[in-house]
Design an enzyme around this catalytic site. Structure first.
Site, PDB file in Angstrom:
ATOM      1  N   PRO A  89       0.903  -1.159  -0.051  1.00  0.00           N
ATOM      2  CA  PRO A  89      -0.027  -0.089   0.003  1.00  0.00           C
ATOM      3  C   PRO A  89       0.848   1.379  -0.080  1.00  0.00           C
ATOM      4  O   PRO A  89       0.174   2.193  -0.252  1.00  0.00           O
ATOM      5  CB  PRO A  89      -0.884  -0.145   1.234  1.00  0.00           C
ATOM      6  CG  PRO A  89      -0.046  -0.899   2.257  1.00  0.00           C
ATOM      7  CD  PRO A  89       0.799  -1.928   0.936  1.00  0.00           C
ATOM      8  N   GLU A 116       2.164  -7.704   8.813  1.00  0.00           N
ATOM      9  CA  GLU A 116       2.471  -6.287   8.715  1.00  0.00           C
ATOM     10  C   GLU A 116       3.410  -5.971   7.646  1.00  0.00           C
ATOM     11  O   GLU A 116       3.598  -4.984   7.298  1.00  0.00           O
ATOM     12  CB  GLU A 116       3.189  -6.044  10.054  1.00  0.00           C
ATOM     13  CG  GLU A 116       2.465  -5.994  11.379  1.00  0.00           C
ATOM     14  CD  GLU A 116       1.374  -5.072  11.129  1.00  0.00           C
ATOM     15  OE1 GLU A 116       1.353  -3.906  10.715  1.00  0.00           O
ATOM     16  OE2 GLU A 116       0.416  -5.411  11.781  1.00  0.00           O
ATOM     17  N   ARG A 154      -3.194  -9.127 -20.366  1.00  0.00           N
ATOM     18  CA  ARG A 154      -4.111  -8.967 -21.343  1.00  0.00           C
ATOM     19  C   ARG A 154      -3.515  -7.945 -22.431  1.00  0.00           C
ATOM     20  O   ARG A 154      -4.129  -7.866 -23.555  1.00  0.00           O
ATOM     21  CB  ARG A 154      -5.531  -8.393 -20.942  1.00  0.00           C
ATOM     22  CG  ARG A 154      -5.539  -6.977 -20.401  1.00  0.00           C
ATOM     23  CD  ARG A 154      -6.543  -6.451 -19.600  1.00  0.00           C
ATOM     24  NE  ARG A 154      -7.830  -6.166 -20.439  1.00  0.00           N
ATOM     25  CZ  ARG A 154      -7.765  -5.045 -21.237  1.00  0.00           C
ATOM     26  NH1 ARG A 154      -6.930  -4.032 -21.039  1.00  0.00           N
ATOM     27  NH2 ARG A 154      -9.030  -4.749 -22.028  1.00  0.00           N
ATOM     28  N   ASP A 169      -9.642   1.402 -24.684  1.00  0.00           N
ATOM     29  CA  ASP A 169      -9.947   1.481 -23.265  1.00  0.00           C
ATOM     30  C   ASP A 169      -9.925   2.538 -22.563  1.00  0.00           C
ATOM     31  O   ASP A 169      -8.835   3.438 -22.930  1.00  0.00           O
ATOM     32  CB  ASP A 169      -9.352   0.120 -22.620  1.00  0.00           C
ATOM     33  CG  ASP A 169      -9.744  -1.283 -23.060  1.00  0.00           C
ATOM     34  OD1 ASP A 169     -11.094  -1.318 -23.342  1.00  0.00           O
ATOM     35  OD2 ASP A 169      -9.183  -2.272 -22.805  1.00  0.00           O
TER      36      ASP A 169
HETATM   37  N1  SAM Z   1       1.506  -2.591   7.690  1.00  0.00           N
HETATM   38  C1  SAM Z   1       1.342  -2.463   6.204  1.00  0.00           C
HETATM   39  C2  SAM Z   1       0.982  -0.881   6.067  1.00  0.00           C
HETATM   40  O1  SAM Z   1       0.286  -0.101   6.886  1.00  0.00           O
HETATM   41  O2  SAM Z   1       1.463  -0.336   5.032  1.00  0.00           O
HETATM   42  C3  SAM Z   1       0.018  -3.195   5.582  1.00  0.00           C
HETATM   43  C4  SAM Z   1       0.418  -4.577   5.479  1.00  0.00           C
HETATM   44  S1  SAM Z   1      -0.982  -5.647   4.662  1.00  0.00           S
HETATM   45  C5  SAM Z   1      -2.061  -5.935   6.042  1.00  0.00           C
HETATM   46  C6  SAM Z   1      -0.242  -6.962   4.065  1.00  0.00           C
HETATM   47  C7  SAM Z   1       0.082  -6.942   2.934  1.00  0.00           C
HETATM   48  O3  SAM Z   1      -0.806  -6.860   1.882  1.00  0.00           O
HETATM   49  C8  SAM Z   1       1.185  -5.848   2.335  1.00  0.00           C
HETATM   50  O4  SAM Z   1       2.661  -6.451   2.674  1.00  0.00           O
HETATM   51  C9  SAM Z   1       1.149  -5.910   0.938  1.00  0.00           C
HETATM   52  O5  SAM Z   1       1.764  -7.004   0.095  1.00  0.00           O
HETATM   53  C10 SAM Z   1      -0.382  -6.054   0.609  1.00  0.00           C
HETATM   54  N2  SAM Z   1      -1.237  -4.816   0.399  1.00  0.00           N
HETATM   55  C11 SAM Z   1      -2.091  -4.247   1.405  1.00  0.00           C
HETATM   56  N3  SAM Z   1      -2.573  -3.413   0.707  1.00  0.00           N
HETATM   57  C12 SAM Z   1      -2.112  -3.093  -0.538  1.00  0.00           C
HETATM   58  C13 SAM Z   1      -2.306  -2.414  -1.557  1.00  0.00           C
HETATM   59  N4  SAM Z   1      -3.291  -1.242  -1.569  1.00  0.00           N
HETATM   60  N5  SAM Z   1      -1.640  -2.598  -2.539  1.00  0.00           N
HETATM   61  C14 SAM Z   1      -1.098  -3.559  -3.066  1.00  0.00           C
HETATM   62  N6  SAM Z   1      -0.471  -4.346  -1.952  1.00  0.00           N
HETATM   63  C15 SAM Z   1      -1.109  -4.136  -0.718  1.00  0.00           C
END
Ligand code: SAM
Length: 253
Positions: A89, A116, A154, A169
């Site tokens: 994220p 985490e 795709r 698209d």
């Molecule tokens: N503690 C992290 C933070 O707040 O930045 C969030 C960890 S999340 C619970 C677990 C995993 O989900 C991350 O390591 C990532 O690989 C994935 N993830 C969560 N949200 C994402 C997003 N918006 N885009 C891409 N990957 C995501």
């Protein structure tokens, strides 16, 4: 193109690898999708991949060692150099422009976090790019990786047939796509716009361009501010705005 995915849940990708355009691309040899579980690269008998976070607090962290070992072995499974992408994220936002760039690479290695997330030292040393699919938090990187795989899959040459062509698209030319209609021509929900039935290809093209411009103006003005419109585009958009204002007034009165 080859995509390797490092995930604690390889089964997650089974269904999406079988269906639709991506399934066809995989079956046709355009996309080679390989999933690997970091647990298979551990040396301890518990196949442990996570531990408590230093400094205290809730949550576990994916450890360096199993991922380092997994990355090294997976990299060596094919000759093509892999761009290592950590779905996170906190990464740069995934856009169609970025999807196009990634789709042109020979190989991606996607790292899916859980808990985490991944120990920061591994991210710093091994990851080339952190990508986010939006400003919200998922419980794992698998969904985000599946989104990326679909979007780049795709675009592989030959993955889409003509009727599914990607060139018109949304986002391809900086605008949203125009609306689409199919049979029947008349329905209880309304009629298909007359111009689409006219057989006049110039008029249809003009209408579609105008709808694209208008929709983008209505729904995503941020996109419009990023592109330069031609004189004809500006005229089409102005006409759309006037028609839209007239319709709005007509509804009010
Ligand atoms: N503690 C992290 C933070 O707040 O930045 C969030 C960890 S999340 C619970 C677990 C995993 O989900 C991350 O390591 C990532 O690989 C994935 N993830 C969560 N949200 C994402 C997003 N918006 N885009 C891409 N990957 C995501």
């Amino acid at each position: 193109m080859r995509i390797d995915v490092l995930t604690l849940f390889p089964d997650f990708f089974a269904a999406s690898a079988e269906v639709g355009v991506v399934g066809r691309a995989i079956r046709g040899g355009l996309l080679d999708l390989q999933c690997h579980n970091p647990r298979d690269f551990t040396v301890d008998k518990h196949r442990r991949v996570d531990d408590r976070t230093f400094g205290g607090g809730p949550g576990m962290v994916m450890q360096v060692e199993p991922l380092r070992a997994a990355l090294a072995e997976v990299r060596a499974m094919a000759a093509a150099p892999a761009l290592v992408v950590y779905l996170s994220p906190q990464g740069e936002r995934l856009t169609q422009r970025r999807v196009r760039l990634l789709a042109g690479l020979p190989r991606l290695l996607l790292l899916c976090g859980r808990y985490e997330g991944v120990d920061e030292r591994l991210v710093t040393r091994e990851v080339d790019l952190e990508l986010s699919i939006g400003d919200y938090v998922l419980s794992g990187g698998e969904l985000a990786a599946a989104v990326l795989i679909d979007a780049v899959g795709r675009l592989q040459e030959g993955a889409l047939n003509r009727s599914e062509s990607a060139s018109q698209d949304s986002f391809e030319d900086g605008l949203l796509d125009c609306p689409h209609y199919s049979r029947p021509e008349q329905d209880a929900y309304g009629a298909v716009p007359e111009v689409l039935m006219s057989g006049d290809h110039r008029a249809i093209q003009r209408w579609r361009r105008q709808q694209s411009l208008g929709r983008t103006w209505l729904r995503r003005p941020d996109l419009l501010s990023r592109i330069t419109l031609s004189g004809e585009d500006r005229r089409l958009l102005e006409e759309f705005r006037l028609q839209w204002a007239e319709q709005k007034n007509a509804v009010r009165s």
